[in-house]
Design an enzyme around this catalytic site. Sequence first.
Site, PDB file in Angstrom:
ATOM      1  CD  GLU A 219      -1.545   2.408   1.837  1.00 26.34           C
ATOM      2  OE1 GLU A 219      -2.308   3.384   1.757  1.00 26.34           O
ATOM      3  OE2 GLU A 219      -0.422   2.476   2.406  1.00 26.34           O
ATOM      4  CD  GLU A 220       2.630   3.254   3.964  1.00 22.88           C
ATOM      5  OE1 GLU A 220       2.717   4.327   3.311  1.00 22.88           O
ATOM      6  OE2 GLU A 220       2.058   3.180   5.054  1.00 22.88           O
TER       7      GLU A 220
END
Length: 365
Positions: A219-220
């Site tokens: 996600e990051e």
Amino acid sequence: MEPLHRRIRSTGMNEASLEFLKKLTDAASPSYHEEDAAAVFHEHCATFADEVRTDLMGNVIAVLNPAAEFRVLLSGHIDEIGLIVSTISEEGQLYFKPIGDWDPAVLVGQRVWIRGQIPGVIARTPVHLLSEDERHKVCELYEMSIDIGVSTRETAEKLVEVGDEAVLHGSLLRLGENTVIARGLDNKSGAYVVAETLRRAKDRLRKDIGLYAVGAVQEEVGYRGAASAGFGIAPQIGIAVDVSHASDYQQAHSGHLARIALGKGPVIARGANVNPVVYRLLRKAAEDADRPFQLEAEGESSYTDAAALQTSGVGVATGLIGVPLRYMHTPCEMLRLDDLEACVDLLVNFCLALDPTIDLTPKRI
């Protein structure tokens, strides 16, 4: 020292759940190196889910009622920001690039773990040796290196190689009655919420609803795990659980930030990545349970897994819940465990109230 589960027993979190949260935050899992946190998530969910699997991206997917045609996906990402070794100097210093979004000021002097095994420290020129101009400038990432206590490149290369990942050192620590700090609560807290929702919904969930708790990866660095999980599962509803910036301390006061505080309950988002029907159902679940909640407006992208889920396949009716968090993307991220438990309660109530015949088409009422 008194055991951690005894020191924060007032939150309603049981011993096994608290240990799960601690294991998640202790696991080193920078984006595209999530294996350790994935193993923790998988092991925990295997004790109650009907099915647990890991897909080719590395997402861990735990399911109740996998044969059901109506599917609800709950996503909490298990990756965290980190560092990646980019080159090794002749003196054995490790230069690095960021994994995710860092404030360079946070990194100076921090201890790190490389591959979860090799300790080191982030070095920069001591203040005594800086020029007057340098003293007033933020140290950039390219001016830092990781020192692992060796003096030559040859020695360093016996321990580390280019491409190895690192995270800051730290473990879950209690402050006050039910406040904790840890590295990686963004977003191990969300992963905790989706797994615990699955556990607590078991045996109460309708059999014609398939519930999927996803420990999502990457996600990051661009919501990649949620995108692939959404495509593979093809849910009708997708809920991302992430963290929301708490603004209840002096340094965070700003006119454009939502008024979000620790201890005031889950944050329910409205805006670009949120289906209005799902939003109303989440709000109703909180109101029916007479539980406090907070609102946050997202004018453009929420920069969460909700953005990826929303446009997966032919489109997904998406919602977004936030755990109030202070000091995001630092080694001392802070939240309250009662907020965490309130997020679980909200999602359980939401899932148990669902009717698979519901029309999720956006409409104004």
